[in-house]
Write a protein that holds these residues in place. Structure first.
Motif, mmCIF file in Angstrom:
data_model
loop_
_atom_site.group_PDB
_atom_site.id
_atom_site.type_symbol
_atom_site.label_atom_id
_atom_site.label_comp_id
_atom_site.label_asym_id
_atom_site.label_seq_id
_atom_site.Cartn_x
_atom_site.Cartn_y
_atom_site.Cartn_z
ATOM 1 N N HIS A 59 0.839 -1.204 0.000
ATOM 2 C CA HIS A 59 0.000 0.000 0.000
ATOM 3 C C HIS A 59 0.868 1.245 0.000
ATOM 4 C CE1 HIS A 59 -4.214 -1.341 0.599
ATOM 5 N NE2 HIS A 59 -3.631 -2.455 1.031
ATOM 6 N N LYS A 62 -2.173 6.800 -1.276
ATOM 7 C CA LYS A 62 -3.455 6.923 -1.964
ATOM 8 C C LYS A 62 -3.911 5.642 -2.649
ATOM 9 C CE LYS A 62 -4.413 11.299 -1.225
ATOM 10 N NZ LYS A 62 -5.663 11.739 -0.555
ATOM 11 N N GLY A 63 -3.240 4.531 -2.364
ATOM 12 C CA GLY A 63 -3.669 3.311 -3.037
ATOM 13 C C GLY A 63 -2.794 2.122 -2.723
ATOM 14 N N ARG A 105 -6.529 2.917 -13.629
ATOM 15 C CA ARG A 105 -6.434 2.329 -12.289
ATOM 16 C C ARG A 105 -5.572 1.077 -12.275
ATOM 17 N NH1 ARG A 105 -12.043 3.965 -11.999
ATOM 18 N NH2 ARG A 105 -12.244 5.698 -10.560
ATOM 19 N N TYR A 152 -1.734 -1.252 -10.317
ATOM 20 C CA TYR A 152 -1.972 -0.409 -9.162
ATOM 21 C C TYR A 152 -3.391 0.152 -9.204
ATOM 22 C CZ TYR A 152 -2.244 4.411 -10.878
ATOM 23 O OH TYR A 152 -2.655 5.587 -11.441
ATOM 24 N N MET A 153 -3.881 0.535 -8.048
ATOM 25 C CA MET A 153 -5.180 1.190 -7.928
ATOM 26 C C MET A 153 -5.018 2.342 -6.957
ATOM 27 S SD MET A 153 -8.882 -0.405 -6.796
ATOM 28 C CE MET A 153 -9.198 -1.042 -8.434
ATOM 29 N N SER A 154 -5.565 3.497 -7.315
ATOM 30 C CA SER A 154 -5.460 4.657 -6.432
ATOM 31 C C SER A 154 -6.804 5.354 -6.306
ATOM 32 C CB SER A 154 -4.408 5.645 -6.968
ATOM 33 O OG SER A 154 -4.829 6.182 -8.203
ATOM 34 N N SER A 155 -6.922 6.181 -5.287
ATOM 35 C CA SER A 155 -8.139 6.970 -5.066
ATOM 36 C C SER A 155 -7.738 8.304 -4.453
ATOM 37 C CB SER A 155 -9.104 6.230 -4.132
ATOM 38 O OG SER A 155 -10.229 7.047 -3.835
ATOM 39 N N VAL A 160 -8.335 2.785 -0.792
ATOM 40 C CA VAL A 160 -8.207 1.528 -1.508
ATOM 41 C C VAL A 160 -8.007 0.422 -0.475
ATOM 42 C CG1 VAL A 160 -6.805 0.150 -3.102
ATOM 43 C CG2 VAL A 160 -7.277 2.556 -3.605
ATOM 44 N N SER A 180 -11.695 0.220 -4.604
ATOM 45 C CA SER A 180 -11.532 1.647 -4.367
ATOM 46 C C SER A 180 -12.891 2.236 -3.997
ATOM 47 C CB SER A 180 -10.991 2.329 -5.630
ATOM 48 O OG SER A 180 -10.939 3.733 -5.461
#
Length: 306
Positions: A59, A62-63, A105, A152-155, A160, A180
């Motif tokens: 982590h 932001k993600g 994402r 990767y995934m971010s918000s 996340v 997310s």
């Protein structure tokens, strides 16, 4: 026996009428040569199918980043050197600058193979680029080891959450889910604990229920038409009138939506609720709209022909 491991130059010298032996070699040079031979062997193995391995999760603010590194056998995937590599590469992925990350994402980092990674294991304790680190582990383990993907995934306005199924160690698994979540006008994160709890539950649901799409509107039109044709062919064999066949087709398509669309699925922890109802209940609890921005389900070896 040393000659089996090192390139050794043996010289015969004549001195004062006596024959003496001189071993002229550098341990450092010998190890360098050994590494070259090992890496060459690893290259030869690169054509062999590698469908086992592990996911590494890390982590960031932001993600989260997830990487998949494959091996040929589960035996190597259980090796502590291999696991150290996976965790180190995942950490490197999570620390990339925001400018490197795509707006999407999930994606494969274009230049990620050249990013430096710090390995801290008895067998390898130094900094290498990802490509070389993977190659060296391949040389040591004797298998085809390869980095398959980095996702990767971010918000920016939410969180996340992740779930690792049957994790052998923190940050490692063969199967992972990411979700997310965003809450309307929640800049200060006042509802973070509620979101974290919901996010973890939804990430576990994603792993178990295998959704393909977030909402009905996002179902691919070609996929929908393909399912419609299958349903129509199945319904036509019943010998029913056309209007009845049409209703049967629509009923079966609705059932299909409930199976593959995340918001329409029954919540695995409580099948009396659908995911969209769960979100509405959360929104009512916190007094603000909560929504799923995106999700990922990643499994080691998926899509690889064995």
């Amino acid at each position: 026996s040393s000659a089996d491991f090192y390139d050794v130059e043996i010289m015969l010298m004549l001195k004062e009428g006596r024959i003496i032996f001189s071993l002229d070699f550098s341990i450092e040079d010998a190890f360098t040569e050994l590494r070259k031979k090992g890496l060459a062997a690893a290259t030869k193995k690169s054509s062999r199918v590698a469908a086992e391995g592990l996911l590494g999760l890390a982590h960031f603010e932001k993600g989260a980043a997830v990487i998949e590194i494959n091996s040929e056998t589960d035996f190597v995937a259980r090796n502590d050197l291999f696991q150290s590599l996976v965790l180190s590469v995942a950490k490197a992925a999570s620390t990339l600058e925001a400018s490197v990350l795509s707006k999407e994402r999930s994606f494969m980092f274009g230049n990620f193979q050249l990013v430096n990674v710090k390995l801290d294991h008895a067998s390898i304790t130094r900094e290498l680029c990802v490509r070389d680190a993977v190659s060296e582990v391949a040389a040591i383990t004797g298998e085809n080891v390869r980095l398959r993907r980095a996702l990767y995934m971010s918000s920016q306005r939410g969180i996340v959450s992740s779930y690792l199924h049957m994790s052998p160690a923190s940050g490692l698994s063969r199967l992972a889910g990411l979700v997310s979540l965003e809450v309307e006008d929640d800049q200060e994160g006042s509802h973070s604990e509620t979101l974290k709890s919901l996010g973890s539950s939804l990430a576990m649901h994603v792993v178990a229920a295998r959704p393909l799409f977030l909402s009905k509107e996002l179902v691919d039109s070609e996929v929908l038409e393909h399912e419609r044709n299958i349903c129509k062919a199945q319904a036509s064999t019943a010998g029913k009138p056309e209007n009845v066949v049409q209703k049967m087709v629509e009923g079966r398509l609705a059932k299909y939506m409930e199976e593959v669309v995340l918001l329409e699925q029954k919540y695995v922890a409580d099948e009396t609720k659908r995911i969209k109802v769960l979100l509405k209940e959360t929104a009512k609890e916190i007094g603000k709209t909560a929504k799923i921005e995106g999700f990922l389900r990643i499994e080691v070896g998926e899509g690889i022909e064995k």
